[in-house]
Design an enzyme around this catalytic site. Structure first.
Site, PDB file in Angstrom:
ATOM      1  N   HIS A   1       0.786  -1.021   0.141  1.00  0.00           N
ATOM      2  CA  HIS A   1      -0.130  -0.265  -0.114  1.00  0.00           C
ATOM      3  C   HIS A   1       0.875   0.766   0.037  1.00  0.00           C
ATOM      4  O   HIS A   1       2.147   1.126   0.773  1.00  0.00           O
ATOM      5  CB  HIS A   1      -0.981  -0.431   0.820  1.00  0.00           C
ATOM      6  CG  HIS A   1      -1.767   0.972   1.229  1.00  0.00           C
ATOM      7  ND1 HIS A   1      -1.270   2.307   1.941  1.00  0.00           N
ATOM      8  CD2 HIS A   1      -3.035   1.098   1.297  1.00  0.00           C
ATOM      9  CE1 HIS A   1      -2.609   2.950   1.528  1.00  0.00           C
ATOM     10  NE2 HIS A   1      -3.602   1.832   1.412  1.00  0.00           N
TER      11      HIS A   1
ATOM     12  N   ASP B   1       3.606  -4.932   7.829  1.00  0.00           N
ATOM     13  CA  ASP B   1       2.029  -3.526   7.877  1.00  0.00           C
ATOM     14  C   ASP B   1       0.808  -4.820   7.850  1.00  0.00           C
ATOM     15  O   ASP B   1       0.556  -5.341   6.838  1.00  0.00           O
ATOM     16  CB  ASP B   1       1.995  -3.244   6.815  1.00  0.00           C
ATOM     17  CG  ASP B   1       0.907  -2.611   6.082  1.00  0.00           C
ATOM     18  OD1 ASP B   1      -0.195  -2.872   7.018  1.00  0.00           O
ATOM     19  OD2 ASP B   1       0.774  -1.855   5.493  1.00  0.00           O
TER      20      ASP B   1
ATOM     21  N   GLN C   1      -3.905  -4.997   7.217  1.00  0.00           N
ATOM     22  CA  GLN C   1      -4.706  -6.054   6.475  1.00  0.00           C
ATOM     23  C   GLN C   1      -4.888  -7.283   6.952  1.00  0.00           C
ATOM     24  O   GLN C   1      -5.903  -8.220   6.495  1.00  0.00           O
ATOM     25  CB  GLN C   1      -4.810  -5.980   5.049  1.00  0.00           C
ATOM     26  CG  GLN C   1      -4.934  -4.638   4.085  1.00  0.00           C
ATOM     27  CD  GLN C   1      -6.852  -4.682   3.788  1.00  0.00           C
ATOM     28  OE1 GLN C   1      -7.650  -5.379   4.424  1.00  0.00           O
ATOM     29  NE2 GLN C   1      -7.025  -3.410   3.697  1.00  0.00           N
TER      30      GLN C   1
ATOM     31  N   LYS D   1     -10.117  -0.632  10.060  1.00  0.00           N
ATOM     32  CA  LYS D   1     -10.149  -2.790   9.710  1.00  0.00           C
ATOM     33  C   LYS D   1     -10.547  -3.011  10.776  1.00  0.00           C
ATOM     34  O   LYS D   1     -10.766  -4.468  10.138  1.00  0.00           O
ATOM     35  CB  LYS D   1      -9.163  -2.256   9.597  1.00  0.00           C
ATOM     36  CG  LYS D   1      -8.465  -1.045   8.094  1.00  0.00           C
ATOM     37  CD  LYS D   1      -7.751  -1.722   6.949  1.00  0.00           C
ATOM     38  CE  LYS D   1      -7.023  -0.870   6.399  1.00  0.00           C
ATOM     39  NZ  LYS D   1      -8.134   0.176   5.495  1.00  0.00           N
TER      40      LYS D   1
ATOM     41  N   CYS E   1      -4.804   2.555  -3.498  1.00  0.00           N
ATOM     42  CA  CYS E   1      -3.498   2.842  -2.896  1.00  0.00           C
ATOM     43  C   CYS E   1      -2.606   2.576  -3.109  1.00  0.00           C
ATOM     44  O   CYS E   1      -1.372   1.463  -2.182  1.00  0.00           O
ATOM     45  CB  CYS E   1      -3.921   2.507  -1.462  1.00  0.00           C
ATOM     46  SG  CYS E   1      -4.956   4.615  -1.104  1.00  0.00           S
TER      47      CYS E   1
END
Ligand code: C6P
Length: 405
Positions: free
Chosen positions: A123, A200, A203, A226, A364
């Site tokens: 991202h 990261d 997600q 999220k 993104c």
């Protein structure tokens, strides 16, 4: 499946509405998830009964708010299986967490001629802050590519690491391809070259149980919104040794120990990285959201979402002339696709007319668009409150839109 999905829908009143005179079908969960009533109520109750600034007052509500905020930190610590609460920093989200590390870590450890490694499927939030750091320090950004099926070519990592590599930043799960990357192995390889790794987790946290000690990652970041929590709150986990060594990111209240015009000394962890009044209501809401999904059970969530992913993928492929981007065996409930020659913006708008919310655009992730030579994609993404009935509605809508072109 261990829990009742129809009952779960009752916890998400926002899902029970019509859009364009159709039952609303929310398939944009990778952009942001909806909040259960327990989180909404917690924030409301807190705002009605308790609100006061934290760490600053001796009055009753200041103490209660501070305790609730620090309790949320404990919840996050346990959720990530971190060793110490001091390793959990509250930020405004994944983007700020990565920027914090990219600024602070690089300020201390990045010099001219050094290198940072990211992947082709990141991202923008896990590309641009590192690029900016490279520009500031005259360093170079290197990239691990992925194959057309969406699999990271992680075997190339060893060849990319050099004695100038200072940090590797990798997404746990791609927001575009859904690919679950082999982060534990990446961390093992990186550590064998004494290179730290930032993961990261934006997600991955809603779908995969995280143990930062088992992964042995140096940094792990995610966003509250999220994972069924509020917006404006996020987390940076960092190993104590790195956080101690890094200079503060933002200056201001609470991050200091003592201020004089000649010299300021800084507060201990985690406060050194929490300048100003934090989003304590958000942190408290995040704590409640984490408790909510832990109650459901992340394993149950993962297996149900996998069932939704398989069902949706099979039904979409059966339509024919539909390309799915990212088809690795290990993926979460994210399906980015192209239907016939229909432009994603047209498709997204027409789906909305039929009550279905998906994301369209560059997601993104410009380098992923460039990889497939497309200007945009349409993305459907699932959460545990989605149902087979909604998938059928989505498939019927795709058929109907196709017949219009
Ligand atoms: N992805 C999506 O629709 P923030 O905006 O700071 O909460 O999260 C940024 C971010 C970082 N990494 C990954 C892997 C992400 O997916 C995101 C956010 C959303 O895909 C909004 S662009």
């Amino acid at each position: 499946m261990g829990f009742n999905y129809q009952n779960i829908r009752k916890d998400f009143p926002i899902l029970d509405q019509q859009v364009n005179l159709r039952p609303w079908t929310y398939l944009d969960n990778a952009a942001t998830s909806q909040r259960p009533i327990q989180v909404i109520e917690k924030i409301r109750e807190f705002s009605v009964l308790t609100n006061a600034n934290i760490h600053r007052g001796t009055h009753t509500h200041a103490i209660r708010t501070t305790e609730a905020y620090e309790n949320a930190r404990e919840i996050v610590k346990d959720f990530l299986h971190a060793k110490e609460r001091e390793e959990v920093i509250f930020t405004h989200g994944t983007t700020e967490s990565i920027n914090l590390v990219a600024w602070s870590f690089c300020e201390k450890f990045l010099s001219e001629g050094d290198e940072i490694i990211v992947t082709e499927m990141e991202h923008h939030a896990n590309i641009v802050p590192w690029q900016m750091a490279c520009e500031r320090h005259h360093a170079t950004l290197k990239v691990i590519p992925f194959s057309d099926n969406g699999e990271l070519k992680s075997e190339l990592l060893t060849a990319l690491i050099s004695d100038r590599t200072r940090i590797i930043a990798v997404t746990h799960v791609s927001n575009t391809l859904g690919t679950v990357n082999p982060v534990k192995e990446i961390i093992r390889v990186a550590h064998s070259h004494n290179v730290p790794v930032l993961i990261d987790g934006a997600q991955s946290v809603p779908h995969i149980s995280i143990d930062v000690q088992d992964l042995d990652c140096d940094f792990f970041v995610f966003s509250g919104h999220k994972i069924y929590g509020p917006t404006g709150i996020g987390v940076l986990y960092g190993k104590r040794a790195w956080l101690e060594a890094m200079p503060p990111f933002l200056g201001g209240g609470e991050m200091i120990e003592r201020v004089t015009f000649e010299k300021t000394t800084y507060n201990e962890l985690p406060y050194k990285f929490e300048a100003g009044t934090p989003h304590y209501v958000g942190a408290i809401g995040l704590g409640t959201a984490i408790q909510y999904i832990l109650n459901l059970g992340l394993d149950h969530i993962a297996s149900y979402e996998h069932h939704l992913l398989t069902e949706a993928s099979e039904k979409m492929k059966a339509l024919g002339n539909l390309q799915i981007f990212g088809e690795t065996p290990s993926k979460t409930g994210v399906i980015s696709f192209q239907l016939d020659q229909i432009h994603p913006f047209d498709l997204g708008t027409l789906l909305d007319q039929l009550g279905i919310a998906v994301r369209t655009g560059r997601l993104c992730a410009d380098p992923v668009m460039d990889h497939y030579h497309v200007t945009a994609m349409t993305r459907a993404s699932f959460a545990f409150y989605n149902t087979s009935e909604e998938i059928d509605r989505f498939i019927e809508a795709l058929k109907r839109i196709r017949s219009m072109f």
